[in-house]
Motif scaffolding. Structure first.
Motif, mmCIF file in Angstrom:
data_model
loop_
_atom_site.group_PDB
_atom_site.id
_atom_site.type_symbol
_atom_site.label_atom_id
_atom_site.label_comp_id
_atom_site.label_asym_id
_atom_site.label_seq_id
_atom_site.Cartn_x
_atom_site.Cartn_y
_atom_site.Cartn_z
ATOM 1 N N ARG A 53 5.668 -27.299 114.002
ATOM 2 C CA ARG A 53 4.255 -27.647 113.842
ATOM 3 C C ARG A 53 3.653 -26.961 112.619
ATOM 4 N NH1 ARG A 53 1.788 -32.068 114.856
ATOM 5 N NH2 ARG A 53 -0.369 -31.891 115.532
ATOM 6 N N GLU A 58 2.568 -30.476 120.136
ATOM 7 C CA GLU A 58 1.850 -30.884 118.923
ATOM 8 C C GLU A 58 0.468 -30.221 118.898
ATOM 9 O OE1 GLU A 58 3.191 -33.719 116.670
ATOM 10 O OE2 GLU A 58 4.928 -32.773 117.579
ATOM 11 N N ASN A 106 8.538 -35.460 113.435
ATOM 12 C CA ASN A 106 8.912 -34.095 113.070
ATOM 13 C C ASN A 106 10.081 -34.035 112.096
ATOM 14 O OD1 ASN A 106 7.394 -31.792 114.702
ATOM 15 N ND2 ASN A 106 7.496 -33.610 116.007
#
Length: 359
Positions: free
Chosen positions: A20, A57, A304
């Motif tokens: 993240r 997330e 990602n």
């Protein structure tokens, strides 16, 4: 019973944060950099907004403190900020979006912030955790720069050193990991009742000391990162995410973990490292079924892995080729695509716990 390969621990909290915190500019949750001030001074910062559909997330800010700015320097940053082409950064690459910024220091600061935690930097971080396990100094690590460059797979020059471009890049990577702060909720897992109650501000590592063998006495790592092509000969750093490693809350990586960089390849194209770290991260966010299976939405996998755009055929090819690489290296026994509700696909991975193991 098979024995776990010789391994080193990597802090669980770090692994949960890495994907993240390192979201690329192409990620739809990433906002353009802003120049912000508070009582402590000015910051150049980027926000990654929360995606409420998935716990992993979460929202995080990465920022670079702009210390001891004169009025003239602040004016220069504001003027150059106006030359940032965010659309070009997203659609054509960060370098293209920074072409109109002519001040080298400001351009490098934007570059460091936008490409923070790229796969090369993550490889460096993992190597430092391996050294931490070997040196046993509670998260403080000492290393020689040339040793790290060699382990990264770079070729020495005739005089036994390394090209100035490679040396400069390593110093800039280390300084970026040192001075870029992450701002996030201390309890960023939604399972915690206190999520968001306290804020954590942390760097990935801190450079404690450095030594220069044959350079001027006034060598400065920050000035080198901002202006020149220099590198200290050795560094002492502290790993700031180390409580889990110390307390046994970690993921074990094999000592044979390969951080060799592919010659002529951009770090952002290292999908193998991206996928491996994302899987390790999800092993801590989720619970493995039967100790080896984990299912992840294909949408979030591609997000990602930085696989965006309308060319789904290309994205699928890259993804399954990357899965095959991890199978060849023994991290995965297999992976298969499963159809879910509303045509949402899920990928089920079978993890080899002899190679990658939660503790």
């Amino acid at each position: 019973m098979k024995q776990l390969e010789a391994a080193f621990p990597v802090d669980s909290q770090l692994l949960m944060v890495l994907p993240r915190a390192g979201a690329s500019v192409r990620n739809p949750d990433v906002r353009l950099p802003i120049l912000r001030s508070d009582v402590d001074g000015y910051y150049l910062e980027m926000r990654v907004e929360e995606d409420a559909q998935d716990d992993s997330e979460f929202s995080v800010i990465r920022r670079v403190p702009l210390e001891n700015l004169s009025d003239e320097e602040l004016a220069d940053i504001k003027a150059e900020y106006a030359n940032l082409d965010w659309s070009a950064c997203v659609n054509k690459g960060v370098s293209n979006g920074l072409e109109k910024i002519h001040d080298r220091r400001i351009q490098r600061m934007f570059m460091a912030l936008m490409t923070f935690l790229n796969p090369r930097q993550i490889s460096i971080i993992l190597y430092l955790y391996k050294l931490a396990a070997e040196q046993g100094n509670n998260g403080t690590v000492k290393f020689r720069s040339n040793d790290l460059l060699e382990i990264l797979g770079y070729t020495r020059t005739k005089d036994g050193g390394f090209a100035s471009k490679l040396r400069s890049q390593l110093n800039r990577d280390l300084v970026a990991l040192h001075r870029t702060e992450l701002v996030l909720a201390q309890s960023f897992k939604k399972t915690s009742l206190n999520r968001g109650a306290k804020v954590m501000i942390k760097s990935i590592l801190r450079i404690k000391d450095y030594e220069v063998d044959h350079a001027p006495r006034d060598f400065d790592i920050t000035k080198a990162a901002d202006y020149t092509y220099e590198l200290a000969d050795s560094y002492t750093i502290s790993l700031e995410f180390f409580d889990g490693t110390r307390n046994g809350d970690c993921v074990l990586f094999p000592n044979q973990f390969d951080i060799t960089q592919r010659l002529g390849s951009n770090a952002k194209c290292d999908y193998k490292t991206k996928l491996l770290i994302y899987l390790a991260s999800r092993m801590k966010w989720d619970t493995l079924t039967d100790g080896q299976f984990i299912s992840i939405s294909k949408q979030y996998l591609f997000k990602n892995l930085d696989l965006f755009g309308s060319n789904s055929s290309r994205n699928n090819q890259i993804f399954w080729r990357t899965v095959d690489e991890l199978k060849e290296e023994g991290y995965l026994f297999g992976a298969q695509e499963l159809s879910g509700k509303h045509r949402i696909s899920t990928i089920q991975f079978q993890i080899n716990s002899m190679k990658l193991k939660c503790k």
